[in-house]
Design a protein around this motif. Sequence first.
Motif, PDB file in Angstrom:
ATOM      1  N   LYS A 429       0.931  -1.210   0.031  1.00 19.31           N
ATOM      2  CA  LYS A 429      -0.050   0.009   0.141  1.00 19.31           C
ATOM      3  C   LYS A 429       0.888   1.305   0.160  1.00 19.31           C
ATOM      4  O   LYS A 429       0.413   2.342  -0.528  1.00 19.31           O
ATOM      5  CB  LYS A 429      -0.863   0.064   1.112  1.00 19.31           C
ATOM      6  CG  LYS A 429      -2.178  -0.800   1.053  1.00 19.31           C
ATOM      7  CD  LYS A 429      -3.041  -0.868   2.221  1.00 19.31           C
ATOM      8  CE  LYS A 429      -4.376  -1.612   1.933  1.00 19.31           C
ATOM      9  NZ  LYS A 429      -5.297  -1.477   3.112  1.00 19.31           N
ATOM     10  N   MET A 430       1.942   1.213   0.502  1.00 19.33           N
ATOM     11  CA  MET A 430       3.181   2.269   0.734  1.00 19.33           C
ATOM     12  C   MET A 430       3.633   2.630  -0.836  1.00 19.33           C
ATOM     13  O   MET A 430       3.736   3.872  -1.167  1.00 19.33           O
ATOM     14  CB  MET A 430       3.721   2.288   1.759  1.00 19.33           C
ATOM     15  CG  MET A 430       3.509   2.184   3.041  1.00 19.33           C
ATOM     16  SD  MET A 430       2.092   3.431   3.478  1.00 19.33           S
ATOM     17  CE  MET A 430       3.157   4.905   3.666  1.00 19.33           C
ATOM     18  N   SER A 431       4.451   1.677  -1.258  1.00 27.55           N
ATOM     19  CA  SER A 431       5.205   1.686  -2.330  1.00 27.55           C
ATOM     20  C   SER A 431       4.503   1.362  -3.725  1.00 27.55           C
ATOM     21  O   SER A 431       4.946   1.825  -4.739  1.00 27.55           O
ATOM     22  CB  SER A 431       6.455   0.803  -2.360  1.00 27.55           C
ATOM     23  OG  SER A 431       5.984  -0.677  -2.282  1.00 27.55           O
ATOM     24  N   ASN A 432       3.490   1.103  -3.547  1.00 29.05           N
ATOM     25  CA  ASN A 432       2.592   0.533  -4.668  1.00 29.05           C
ATOM     26  C   ASN A 432       3.051  -0.801  -5.623  1.00 29.05           C
ATOM     27  O   ASN A 432       2.717  -0.939  -6.743  1.00 29.05           O
ATOM     28  CB  ASN A 432       2.039   1.846  -5.618  1.00 29.05           C
ATOM     29  CG  ASN A 432       0.666   1.282  -6.379  1.00 29.05           C
ATOM     30  OD1 ASN A 432      -0.289   0.921  -5.941  1.00 29.05           O
ATOM     31  ND2 ASN A 432       0.871   1.864  -7.603  1.00 29.05           N
ATOM     32  N   ALA A 433       4.154  -1.388  -5.039  1.00 22.32           N
ATOM     33  CA  ALA A 433       4.785  -2.194  -5.853  1.00 22.32           C
ATOM     34  C   ALA A 433       4.063  -3.537  -5.504  1.00 22.32           C
ATOM     35  O   ALA A 433       3.664  -3.825  -4.409  1.00 22.32           O
ATOM     36  CB  ALA A 433       6.295  -2.538  -5.096  1.00 22.32           C
TER      37      ALA A 433
END
Length: 640
Positions: A429-433
């Motif tokens: 959710k933070m890096s969208n990786a």
Amino acid sequence: MERSGQNDPRYVVDDLIAEDIDAYLDQHQHKTMLRFLTCGSVDDGKSTLIGRLLYDSKMIFEDQLSQLEADSKRVGTQGEEIDFALLVDGLAAEREQGITIDVAYRFFSTEKRKFIVADTPGHEQYTRNMVTGASTADLAVILIDARKGVLPQTRRHAYLCHLVGIRNVVLAVNKMDLIDYDRDKFEAIVAEFRAFADEIGIADFVPMPISGFRGDNITSLSQNTPWYEGPTLVDHLETVEVDTSVALRKPFRMPVQWVNRPNLDFRGFSGLVASGGVTPGDRVRVLPSGKTSTVSRIVTMDGDLDSAVAGQSVTICLADEIDCSRGSVIASADDPPQTSDQFEATLVWMNDESLHVGRAYWLKIGTQTVSATVQQPKYTLNVGTLSHMAAKTLQLNEIGVAEVFTDKPIVFEPYADNQALGGFILIDKMSNATVAAGMLNFSLRRAQNVHWQAIDISRKARADMKNQVPAVLWFTGLSGSGKSTIANLVEKKLYRMNRHTFLLDGDNVRHGLNKDLGFTEADRIENIRRIGEVAKLMADAGLIAITAFISPFRAERDMVRAMMPEGEFIEIFVDTPLSVAEERDEKGLYKKARAGELKNFTGIDSPYEAPESPEIRIDTTAMSPQEAADLVVDTLLGDR
């Protein structure tokens, strides 16, 4: 219209050429397509093989060939020989190292078929790229260096191919020219691979002795292997039957990609039919709502259809106005897929950062996107021995089985039955990786036995009785920042104003509810998850819940925020410099952490992720605890 001189031989020739061109174009247009990948261990010759296929199928332009010849001389290929791998290894880093890093897709065509081939990397560290290439393939060409035999990465790639559902496998024993086309060595390699294939469930495969560099048994049978009686690689690729009818024989399913509403007179639901077929008049069920209706029209850009089958993109119109949006699944009314929020899944971890057990990730399955958490793995798989290994998390390229919980029910089918509704990815959710690829195995039985119980007293009624709007005041900051002090003052102030509150303090909760948790990253995540659930229940009871926790990770704070109605989660960042927090170290925790006596201490050897946009920021170097408490209460009640 007749042409003058129509008996002139020139016109007869022109007519024949035109007919030939039309016939050729028609034949080319109706060729079937085969998607396949090459895989195996590093330096087994995957890129060279694909380069040879492109070269032999005349899919290289003259300027490309000239550049290839020049590049081959530059990298040191002997004589006039061409290094076919250079056709595929496009990245500069790949050419410099002589390896494949990314997945390279290439198109080529023969007289009988069109192909899209994925050249996947052999290094273990790029296994995630190999999974990407395998996810859309109909056939796998598993290469083995004849000098080295079956290697661990060969086993890994074979297992992954089987795991993602590839049932057509070619075992290409490459570089036969380097072992003098030794039949005994070839058969020994085939026997070793067959033993492994039987263990993992590969029912059948086609073994071939080849040389990608020399061209043996690629497009024509080689005189160097007179003992080999099977097909050439190209012959097999042109004639192998890919069972596309499997999806047609299954019940109708279509994940909705978008609601097509160009005007007030038309409303349809667009998507790709994943399985089965549908015709106007068929009864369908829309999931997860469960509402039923009848198909009134099947619409395409070229007009209405009498039917639609798996693989077609269409817009379906329903006879009734029912709730249906992106993420819904339109399915056969009499044989719908399942819905659940708890599963057992097989995961292939694809991120450098390991799995955070209990952390919320985005789970994307088809057109559905939900929040999901992964529990501690039941086991990881040792691909070499096929043994199950105990594990607390998943590391890069590991394959494991774990339970996955979603925040709301999703429509699914086991991956073995339907890849479109059983395959998913996890997204940080933070890096969208993209951190993992997964396959749903089954819904947990307990998920079917637990249901929401209807209650008569509503959340609003409880809050109205207390004459207040529920809220969660979430204090976060370093140890020693003053969270508990300010939170306590806030509760006292609200109490004097006849507000109904409850204070959850980090230290106090660990004496009871969370006494079984330590201070590892996984335990910290679980600590906050539990507190979030408790705070939500308190807000449901109409209370103003006040929490004072370090809660060092943004992902977990965002997870709690997502549990609450809009506006009821108030993040309060008690912003205190580390040096100031250490000066206030009444408990002596920083001193112990600096001395190495206290592990995983936030700010010392465990990170703290400061809020990026909190509702309230308190600078304790410029504001007293009482002033901070006044600010929090004024902000809370000012909005209410």
